[in-house]
Design an enzyme around this catalytic site. Structure first.
Site, PDB file in Angstrom:
ATOM      1  N   ASP A  17       0.745  -1.175   0.072  1.00  0.00           N
ATOM      2  CA  ASP A  17      -0.043   0.106   0.090  1.00  0.00           C
ATOM      3  C   ASP A  17       0.681   1.410   0.057  1.00  0.00           C
ATOM      4  O   ASP A  17       0.334   2.209   0.761  1.00  0.00           O
ATOM      5  CB  ASP A  17      -0.949  -0.060   1.105  1.00  0.00           C
ATOM      6  CG  ASP A  17      -1.832  -1.254   1.051  1.00  0.00           C
ATOM      7  OD1 ASP A  17      -1.942  -1.977   0.251  1.00  0.00           O
ATOM      8  OD2 ASP A  17      -2.660  -1.113   2.127  1.00  0.00           O
ATOM      9  N   LYS A 115      -7.005  -5.049  -3.055  1.00  0.00           N
ATOM     10  CA  LYS A 115      -7.648  -5.524  -1.953  1.00  0.00           C
ATOM     11  C   LYS A 115      -8.793  -4.443  -1.359  1.00  0.00           C
ATOM     12  O   LYS A 115      -8.344  -3.422  -1.573  1.00  0.00           O
ATOM     13  CB  LYS A 115      -6.741  -5.987  -0.887  1.00  0.00           C
ATOM     14  CG  LYS A 115      -5.914  -4.958  -0.319  1.00  0.00           C
ATOM     15  CD  LYS A 115      -4.775  -5.502   0.370  1.00  0.00           C
ATOM     16  CE  LYS A 115      -4.057  -4.344   1.149  1.00  0.00           C
ATOM     17  NZ  LYS A 115      -4.582  -3.269   1.931  1.00  0.00           N
ATOM     18  N   CYS A 160      -2.265  -2.586   7.918  1.00  0.00           N
ATOM     19  CA  CYS A 160      -1.709  -3.635   6.448  1.00  0.00           C
ATOM     20  C   CYS A 160      -0.640  -4.427   6.832  1.00  0.00           C
ATOM     21  O   CYS A 160      -0.891  -5.603   6.196  1.00  0.00           O
ATOM     22  CB  CYS A 160      -2.130  -2.743   5.460  1.00  0.00           C
ATOM     23  SG  CYS A 160      -3.854  -2.346   4.927  1.00  0.00           S
TER      24      CYS A 160
HETATM   25  C1  VGL Z   1      -4.661   0.627   5.650  1.00  0.00           C
HETATM   26  C2  VGL Z   1      -6.414   1.714   6.865  1.00  0.00           C
HETATM   27  C3  VGL Z   1      -7.101   1.372   5.840  1.00  0.00           C
HETATM   28  C4  VGL Z   1      -3.288   0.278   5.508  1.00  0.00           C
HETATM   29  C5  VGL Z   1      -5.805   0.562   4.555  1.00  0.00           C
HETATM   30  O1  VGL Z   1      -2.839   0.164   4.289  1.00  0.00           O
HETATM   31  O2  VGL Z   1      -2.619   0.141   6.422  1.00  0.00           O
HETATM   32  N1  VGL Z   1      -5.233   1.252   6.850  1.00  0.00           N
HETATM   33  N2  VGL Z   1      -6.816   0.951   4.732  1.00  0.00           N
END
Ligand code: VGL
Ligand code: ZN
Length: 212
Positions: A17, A115, A160
């Site tokens: 991410d 995702k 994540c």
């Molecule tokens: C994430 C919160 C919501 C992350 C993704 O990548 O850690 N955190 N969506």
């Protein structure tokens, strides 16, 4: 002396991410989120196998506080699969914030796994959605390719990255998290707790200088 870890062609680097919304200026900015980019670029060259994940939500995703009456970001809600933190709208597919950071330079990246694309369910982990059982397919992909040792970097350490590390252990992978390649959201001590949980699950915390 700190042990070194020699990377082989059976290892995979998983970059979690690294997207604009998690970087300064983004809607769910992680402190120093963009600082992981040069670190990851440097490390990635040591791996034959690199996989990226991308948080990828439809507009109106149920993890967004804006979807709920009288709820603010970082409050909780009960979902059928358990407790869910509500977030500011982030990583909405097709928006700039959902794009992978443009300075990430990994030409040999082999897969981007998306995702969180189901409106009704969040997905932190690279392996399973937040019900803990709907697979993303990454576990099968890595196993089919005989890649049993994984190294995680990216955002955010306490969400994540942590969920991916713990699920990786559940699936039997040898899991390492590279410290300087990650940054945390850190809500109410969640970073320290994350490292404790990962440690007790047998996740190895390593520094990039140990990776050779
Ligand atoms: C994430 C919160 C919501 C992350 C993704 O990548 O850690 N955190 N969506
Ligand atoms: Zn998300």
């Amino acid at each position: 002396m700190i042990d070194t870890v020699k990377i082989t062609d059976k290892d995979a680097l998983i970059v979690v991410d690294v997207q604009y919304d998690f970087c300064p200026g983004g809607s769910l900015a992680v402190n120093g989120g963009d600082e992981v980019v040069p670190v990851i670029n440097e490390i990635a060259g040591r791996f034959d196998n690199v996989v990226l994940t991308q948080d990828w939500h439809p507009p109106g995703h149920k993890s967004f506080a804006s979807e709920w009456k009288d709820k603010k970001p970082f409050e909780y809600i009960d979902m059928p699969y358990g407790k869910q933190i509500l977030w500011p709208d982030h990583c909405v597919w097709g928006t700039k914030g959902a794009e992978i950071h443009g300075k990430l330079n990994i030409m040999h990246n082999q897969l981007i796994i998306r995702k969180g694309f189901r409106r009704e369910m969040d997905s932190y982990s690279a392996f399973f959605e937040n019900d803990g059982k709907t697979p993303t397919g990454l576990g099968g992909y890595l196993k089919e390719r005989g890649l049993n040792r994984i190294f995680l970097v990216g955002l955010a350490t306490d969400f994540c990255v942590k969920w991916s590390a713990l699920d990786g252990r559940k699936l039997g992978f040898d899991v390492h998290v590279i410290e300087e390649g990650c940054r945390a959201i850190d809500l109410e001590g969640s970073l320290e707790k994350a490292w404790e949980e990962m440690k007790s699950a047998g996740v190895k915390r390593v520094w990039k200088s140990q990776i050779i």
